[in-house]
Motif scaffolding. Structure first.
Motif, PDB file in Angstrom:
ATOM      1  N   GLY A  54       0.803  -1.218   0.000  1.00 40.02           N
ATOM      2  CA  GLY A  54       0.000   0.000   0.000  1.00 40.02           C
ATOM      3  C   GLY A  54       0.835   1.266   0.000  1.00 40.02           C
ATOM      4  O   GLY A  54       0.297   2.366   0.176  1.00 40.02           O
ATOM      5  N   LYS A  55       2.133   1.149  -0.242  1.00 43.18           N
ATOM      6  CA  LYS A  55       3.025   2.315  -0.203  1.00 43.18           C
ATOM      7  C   LYS A  55       2.651   3.374  -1.225  1.00 43.18           C
ATOM      8  O   LYS A  55       2.540   4.554  -0.906  1.00 43.18           O
ATOM      9  CB  LYS A  55       4.483   1.879  -0.471  1.00 43.18           C
ATOM     10  N   SER A  56       2.471   2.936  -2.475  1.00 44.72           N
ATOM     11  CA  SER A  56       2.160   3.913  -3.520  1.00 44.72           C
ATOM     12  C   SER A  56       0.821   4.577  -3.248  1.00 44.72           C
ATOM     13  O   SER A  56       0.670   5.787  -3.434  1.00 44.72           O
ATOM     14  CB  SER A  56       2.126   3.243  -4.899  1.00 44.72           C
ATOM     15  N   THR A  57      -0.128   3.790  -2.813  1.00 47.86           N
ATOM     16  CA  THR A  57      -1.443   4.351  -2.498  1.00 47.86           C
ATOM     17  C   THR A  57      -1.288   5.410  -1.411  1.00 47.86           C
ATOM     18  O   THR A  57      -1.886   6.490  -1.496  1.00 47.86           O
ATOM     19  CB  THR A  57      -2.393   3.232  -2.041  1.00 47.86           C
ATOM     20  N   ILE A 225       5.233  -0.461   6.559  1.00 49.68           N
ATOM     21  CA  ILE A 225       3.833  -0.696   6.246  1.00 49.68           C
ATOM     22  C   ILE A 225       3.674  -2.136   5.779  1.00 49.68           C
ATOM     23  O   ILE A 225       4.486  -2.652   5.023  1.00 49.68           O
ATOM     24  CB  ILE A 225       3.331   0.335   5.202  1.00 49.68           C
ATOM     25  N   ASP A 226       2.671  -2.780   6.338  1.00 51.88           N
ATOM     26  CA  ASP A 226       2.457  -4.191   6.036  1.00 51.88           C
ATOM     27  C   ASP A 226       0.963  -4.449   5.916  1.00 51.88           C
ATOM     28  O   ASP A 226       0.208  -4.142   6.832  1.00 51.88           O
ATOM     29  CB  ASP A 226       3.056  -5.038   7.163  1.00 51.88           C
ATOM     30  N   GLN A 227       0.565  -4.986   4.806  1.00 50.91           N
ATOM     31  CA  GLN A 227      -0.837  -5.324   4.584  1.00 50.91           C
ATOM     32  C   GLN A 227      -1.777  -4.188   4.973  1.00 50.91           C
ATOM     33  O   GLN A 227      -2.646  -4.344   5.815  1.00 50.91           O
ATOM     34  CB  GLN A 227      -1.195  -6.599   5.336  1.00 50.91           C
ATOM     35  N   SER A 228      -1.525  -3.043   4.372  1.00 53.09           N
ATOM     36  CA  SER A 228      -2.404  -1.872   4.481  1.00 53.09           C
ATOM     37  C   SER A 228      -2.302  -1.121   5.807  1.00 53.09           C
ATOM     38  O   SER A 228      -2.995  -0.137   6.019  1.00 53.09           O
ATOM     39  CB  SER A 228      -3.878  -2.240   4.260  1.00 53.09           C
ATOM     40  N   ARG A 229      -1.472  -1.603   6.727  1.00 53.44           N
ATOM     41  CA  ARG A 229      -1.374  -0.929   8.014  1.00 53.44           C
ATOM     42  C   ARG A 229       0.077  -0.592   8.336  1.00 53.44           C
ATOM     43  O   ARG A 229       0.984  -1.242   7.848  1.00 53.44           O
ATOM     44  CB  ARG A 229      -1.909  -1.832   9.139  1.00 53.44           C
TER      45      ARG A 229
END
Ligand SMILES: Nc1ncnc2c1ncn2[C@@H]1O[C@H](COP(=O)(O)OP(=O)(O)O)[C@@H](O)[C@H]1O
Ligand SMILES: [Mg+2]
Lengths: 343, 220
Positions: A54-57, A225-229
């Motif tokens: 989710g980094k780019s997001t 950041i891992d799995q959106s969190r």
């Protein structure tokens, strides 16, 4: 868990309660969930995670290329979600961005690319060209003004992209995998340039990457950041010395810790926090304690000339010898943790 | 060999054909280019998605494009008469050519603009470009090589339509081919006109390709 992060002293970007849901044909997908981050002015802040984390997001939400589903982004005191489209475009001029694929206009020269944001901002042509030339010098390409992107190497393209991002004097530079398409040598030179920009111009830099080496090389703070969190956030040194989350350990020690494969043994984990170099420590330990030790695992890194990392040492069976090892480590002021390892 | 009068007729009809084709192409772009831009930006991956507009516009364009040119030409004769005053001759042929070619050009432009790398559009957005500025400063200039190739294809398509128009009262080479080659069985006239048409198509196509390549900065 080192979470949530303490407020940065003088935050320029404050993200709170950020959530991003993508509505796709296969259903809703939550790409970011409950993200709180505070990025201090003048910092070099890394955001690291595996591909798809989710980094780019996240970085695209910071300049509203992507609108958050929930939560707020405060940039330089303004809540971006409340701005009108024209105000948002104005705010974006204070946030440069560079990309993995450079994203230069192929039909414009290097100079033309750098002039684009200036044209948009209404700078007169002559002034724009002067400014673009200055920026080309800053990024080390003073004589490539008339080259088209197709005539430049990857590293040179990224330099032009950096110059373009800096054209309107932004306060923040967002870098999404800016070095991921470059070879190691070029990566290092681009990172050095970013560091220089941070120091010379005082621009806050947000570095998105999947490579720990990039974080080590330039960042002061890092969010994992891992799995959106957000799994962990803090100072880079702190996290290197003492990673708390599984994902942090996996990123810092990509080789993996061979811990699980060992029998039940008494071990000691020595942590190098930058105050010593590891070789004399082990050598002296062996000499002083008069006992052989077995290094099960070591992963140390040199950051700014100091040793960071961990070493897992198997202790001798003899209890007295074990005591001696502990004593020695305490005496020389090295932090350690006793561990017993289970199969 | 052909008599001198026929050569003179062919010469004049070449000029007429050029007149029809060039004016029609220009007018078709005046209509088709903005429509193509509108299609490209209102599609769901575009910079200002707008499904209702995209769907309605797309539907109208598809309907126009699915009517064969000759049938379209006859169907819109009232419109042609209203605009030009007659349905015969070169100037009158321009109306159906424009109606027939604009939707085609709109689709060509749409597809050229959609070839522009999404990352570049994103970069432009990140420096504060408005949708209009993205169209003007990024989409159109970046798509220029592809638009040029599209123009060459459009112009040759319009040339083909104009020749067909000769069958139902249009002017130019198509009219000479119809009147001499077809009705008077002068197959030598027909052959000459076919050769001329082939040459003109080749020239437009080749020039278009060369211009496109010459000015494409992606090529070192
Ligand atoms: N526009 C989108 N629509 C649907 N899913 C998306 C979109 N953008 C990203 N995703 C999904 O969100 C997740 C995170 O993507 P991204 O932020 O690009 O990850 P990273 O940059 O860390 O590799 C991925 O699973 C990706 O498939
Ligand atoms: Mg990414």
């Amino acid at each position: 868990m080192r979470f949530p992060m303490q407020q940065a002293a003088n935050p320029i970007i404050e993200i709170s309660g950020l959530r991003k849901v993508f509505h796709t044909k296969q259903g809703d997908f939550t790409a970011l969930d409950g993200i709180d981050l505070s990025i201090g002015a003048g910092d070099i802040f890394g955001i690291i995670g595996l591909s798809g984390a989710g980094k780019s997001t996240l970085v695209r939400c910071i300049n509203y290329l992507e609108s958050p589903t929930e939560g707020t982004i405060r940039f330089d005191g303004r809540v971006l979600g409340t701005l009108k489209p024209a105000e948002l475009r104005e705010a974006r001029r204070s946030m440069g961005m560079i990309f993995q694929q450079f994203n230069l206009l192929m039909q414009r020269t290097a100079l033309g690319n750098i002039c684009l944001p200036l044209e948009i901002a209404g700078v007169p042509r002559k002034k724009a060209v002067e400014r673009a030339q200055e920026l080309l010098e800053l990024v080390g390409l003073p004589d490539r003004a008339d080259a088209y992107p197709a005539q430049l190497s990857g590293g040179q393209k990224q330099r032009v992209a950096i110059a373009r991002a800096l054209a309107t004097n932004p306060k923040v530079l967002l870098c999404d995998e800016a070095t991921s398409a470059l070879d190691p040598t070029t990566t290092r030179s681009i990172l050095a340039l970013l560091k220089e920009i941070n120091q010379k111009l005082g621009i806050t830099i947000v570095v998105i990457t999947h490579e720990m080496s990039v974080i080590e090389e330039i960042c002061r703070h890092v969010a994992i950041i891992d799995q959106s969190r957000i799994a962990e956030v803090g100072e880079v040194e702190e996290i290197f010395v003492n990673p708390q989350s599984d994902i942090a350990r996996r990123l810092i020690f990509p080789g993996g810790m061979p811990v699980e494969r060992l029998g039940s043994e008494r071990c000691v984990r020595i942590v190098f926090d930058g105050n010593s170099s590891f070789e004399p420590v082990v050598a002296n330990l062996v000499l002083e304690c008069g006992t052989a030790v077995n290094i099960l695992f070591a992963d140390t890194k040199d950051i700014d000339g100091r040793a960071f990392g961990q070493m897992l040492i198997q202790l001798p069976d003899d209890e007295i010898a074990q005591k001696r090892v502990f004593n020695y480590l305490s005496r020389v002021g090295i932090s350690y943790k006793e561990e017993s390892i289970h199969a | 060999m052909l008599e001198p009068e026929i050569w003179g007729l062919i010469g004049r009809s070449i000029l007429e054909t050029f007149y029809m084709v060039l004016v029609s192409t220009f007018a078709s772009y005046v209509i088709g280019l903005p429509l193509g831009v509108l299609l490209a930006i209102t599609d769901k991956d575009g910079i200002t998605p707008c499904a209702p507009l995209y769907t309605v516009l797309g539907f109208i364009i598809n309907v126009l494009r699915s009517v064969p040119f000759l049938i379209l030409m006859m169907t819109i004769q009232p419109l042609t008469r209203a605009i030009v005053g007659t349905v015969l001759g070169s100037t009158a042929t321009i109306v159906p050519l424009v109606v027939g070619a604009s939707p085609f050009i709109a689709r060509m432009v749409e597809s050229s603009l959609k070839e522009v790398d999404h990352g570049v559009i994103e970069a432009a957005t990140s420096i504060g470009c408005s949708p209009f500025q993205i169209v003007w400063k990024v989409l159109l200039p970046e798509a220029r090589p592809s638009l040029t190739v599209g123009a060459a294809i459009s112009i040759t398509t319009i040339l083909g339509y104009s020749a067909m128009a000769g069958f139902v009262g249009g002017g130019g080479l198509g009219a000479v081919a119809t009147n001499y080659g077809y009705y008077r069985y002068q197959s030598d006239v027909m052959l000459v006109i076919v050769i001329i048409l082939v040459i003109i198509v080749q020239i437009f196509q080749e020039v278009g390709m060369r211009v496109s390549r010459r000015f494409d900065k992606r090529i070192r």
